[in-house]
Scaffold this motif. Structure first.
Motif, PDB file in Angstrom:
ATOM      1  N   TRP A 139       0.721  -1.073   0.305  1.00 53.36           N
ATOM      2  CA  TRP A 139      -0.078  -0.344  -0.109  1.00 53.36           C
ATOM      3  C   TRP A 139       0.709   1.276  -0.534  1.00 53.36           C
ATOM      4  CZ3 TRP A 139      -4.587  -1.450  -1.642  1.00 53.36           C
ATOM      5  CH2 TRP A 139      -4.656  -2.616  -1.016  1.00 53.36           C
ATOM      6  N   ILE A 140       1.851   1.632   0.137  1.00 58.73           N
ATOM      7  CA  ILE A 140       3.202   2.663   0.363  1.00 58.73           C
ATOM      8  C   ILE A 140       3.058   3.416  -0.882  1.00 58.73           C
ATOM      9  CG2 ILE A 140       5.609   3.181   0.463  1.00 58.73           C
ATOM     10  CD1 ILE A 140       3.951   2.734   3.154  1.00 58.73           C
ATOM     11  N   LEU A 141       2.858   3.189  -2.726  1.00 60.10           N
ATOM     12  CA  LEU A 141       2.903   3.066  -3.715  1.00 60.10           C
ATOM     13  C   LEU A 141       1.171   4.418  -3.324  1.00 60.10           C
ATOM     14  CD1 LEU A 141       4.367   1.547  -6.394  1.00 60.10           C
ATOM     15  CD2 LEU A 141       4.671   2.536  -5.554  1.00 60.10           C
ATOM     16  N   SER A 142       0.466   3.546  -2.933  1.00 63.21           N
ATOM     17  CA  SER A 142      -0.840   4.146  -3.625  1.00 63.21           C
ATOM     18  C   SER A 142      -1.278   5.632  -1.899  1.00 63.21           C
ATOM     19  CB  SER A 142      -2.337   3.565  -2.706  1.00 63.21           C
ATOM     20  OG  SER A 142      -1.824   2.679  -1.095  1.00 63.21           O
ATOM     21  N   VAL A 143      -0.359   4.902  -1.046  1.00 63.98           N
ATOM     22  CA  VAL A 143      -0.108   6.284   0.100  1.00 63.98           C
ATOM     23  C   VAL A 143       0.243   7.398  -0.681  1.00 63.98           C
ATOM     24  CG1 VAL A 143       0.413   7.077   2.480  1.00 63.98           C
ATOM     25  CG2 VAL A 143      -0.110   4.631   1.602  1.00 63.98           C
TER      26      VAL A 143
END
Length: 458
Positions: A139-143
């Motif tokens: 989920w880091i890319l989406s954050v």
């Protein structure tokens, strides 16, 4: 109040639930909510009160409310305090309160949460820097994409996403399914679009779709939605009428409706049903017809699916939008096409009773509900709910008082608030300790040598 009880409340929506706290606040009982937070250790009361106070600019009072929850060492409360400080303009205090371990021992989740706080403090470059070492994490890319929205950092973000999008394409090409990369391509297209490069986003993602170089159906959906947003209906039609019709035909029909081509959208879906009687096509069209006020047409389209199993059953999606429209709901449940079906016989009892109560025919409603051989909860709670729906609050309260169970007291709380008796409503509501004591204790199950249960669910 202790950390275990607070964690249980937060993860199970128990104590005075968010719904009941909202009801109290809507009726103007902020002081009682604050009192319940302090005296009963009610987390959602504290959370709701803090939000209300911050909206009013009363940051000092908000800090007082959250203070006891912070003092016992609950980290969720610590983050809530940081939010208050940030809202009050005390940015450095907020950041210092929850700053991750400078030695690099902080978890990915902690860094993600702190990055979101930094972005809200308008320190987006620091936020991005913090996330870069964790960019392979879930989920880091989406954050990264979320926190950089509207911050004029799109080119930097694109540079960080590009290697991951390329890796996703390569993984699919080599037959690998690395789902940690599954959203990279759609995120790349999203940032290109918001940077004013929509044509490039469509071209790049379109090449991926044409070459089947993507990992999940979400990427295909994202491409269809991108085409729809930019009016590329011819390309969307070509996509929607090919091998991916089950995934994107509804998006094409929805785009036609948004462009004022309602009749054409209906023809598209009816043609698809005639060629391939798939549940998704009937579900979309029946819901669209219902939104247009064509209930009988919606029933006719959905009727073949009234007997299908479980989530494929098409009756419930028509019922739920009508729960506050009792006349139409009664028309639906009494329609000759609506017959008993797989495990959803409740329409003859609960749904019909709801419709009758909503029309003020409460005695009939109670008779119908009492005929249910498998009531979903205690019959007196069902009766009280129907009385309440019909506006007979005193009678509903009397039923719940007489029953006196944990569930009955929870329901009674809402009725008392609606009657203007908020203090009594909070007093009658079960405490967290009472709720936890009433929870059914799971039976121990035999375990295999591998540590997994020998009985379902495995």
């Amino acid at each position: 109040m202790n950390v275990d009880d607070l964690s249980w409340q937060a993860s199970n929506n128990r104590g005075l639930s968010p719904k009941r706290v909202t009801l109290l606040l809507e009726h103007g009982h902020l002081d009682l909510v604050i009192q319940a937070a302090a005296e009963r250790g009610e987390w959602f009361c504290a959370k709701g009160a803090v939000e209300e106070l911050c909206r009013a600019g009363e940051f000092g009072r908000a800090l007082e409310v959250i203070g006891p929850f912070v003092t016992i060492g609950w980290r969720t409360a610590l983050w809530a305090k940081a939010d208050i400080l940030l809202w009050a303009g005390r940015t450095e205090e907020a950041l210092d309160l929850v700053r991750p371990d400078q030695a690099g021992r902080a978890s990915t989740a902690e860094c993600r949460d702190f990055a979101e706080l930094l972005a809200r403090a308008e320190r987006v470059d620091e936020a991005i820097d913090l996330l870069v070492p964790h960019i392979d994490g879930s989920w880091i890319l989406s954050v990264l994409v979320e926190i950089s929205e509207g911050q004029d950092r799109d080119e930097r973000v694109l540079g960080l996403i590009a290697p991951h999008a390329d890796s996703a394409r390569q993984a699919r090409g080599e037959g690998h399914w690395d789902y940690s990369l599954s959203d990279a391509q759609e995120l790349q297209a999203r940032v290109l679009e918001r940077a004013g490069r929509a044509d490039e986003a469509i071209r790049v993602l379109g090449q991926d779709i044409a070459g089947r170089c993507y990992l999940t159906q979400n990427t295909l959906t994202a491409y269809a939605e991108l085409l729809a947003r930019h009016g590329r209906l011819d390309e969307l039609r070509e996509l929607a009428t090919g091998q991916d019709a089950h995934t994107v035909l509804d998006l094409y029909a929805g785009a036609l409706r948004r462009h004022g081509r309602t009749e054409e959208a209906e023809v598209v879906m009816r043609t698809a049903i005639a060629a391939d009687d798939w549940v998704g096509y009937r579900a979309w069209l029946s819901s669209a017809l219902l939104r247009d006020g064509r209930l009988d047409d919606a029933i006719a389209v959905a009727e073949p699916g009234f007997g299908w199993y479980d989530c494929s059953n098409l009756l419930a999606p028509l019922v739920y939008p009508l729960l506050d429209r009792p006349e139409e709901l009664l028309h639906l449940v009494e329609h000759p096409s609506v017959v008993p079906h797989h495990g959803h016989e409740e329409f003859r009892h609960w749904w019909r009773a709801c419709a009758l109560a909503g029309l003020g025919r409460v005695d009939e409603a109670i008779t119908v509900a009492e005929a249910d051989p498998r009531p979903w909860t205690h019959p007196r709670i069902v009766k009280a709910d129907l009385l309440s729906t019909a506006g007979h609050l005193d009678a509903a309260a009397a039923e719940l008082r007489a029953l006196g169970t944990i569930k009955a007291r929870e329901e009674l709380c809402e009725i008392l608030v609606r009657q203007g008796q908020a203090a009594e409503a909070i007093a009658v509501h079960p405490t967290v300790a009472e709720q936890r004591a009433a929870e059914p204790k799971p039976e121990p199950v035999p375990m295999g040598e591998n540590g997994y249960s020998l009985e379902p669910p495995f």
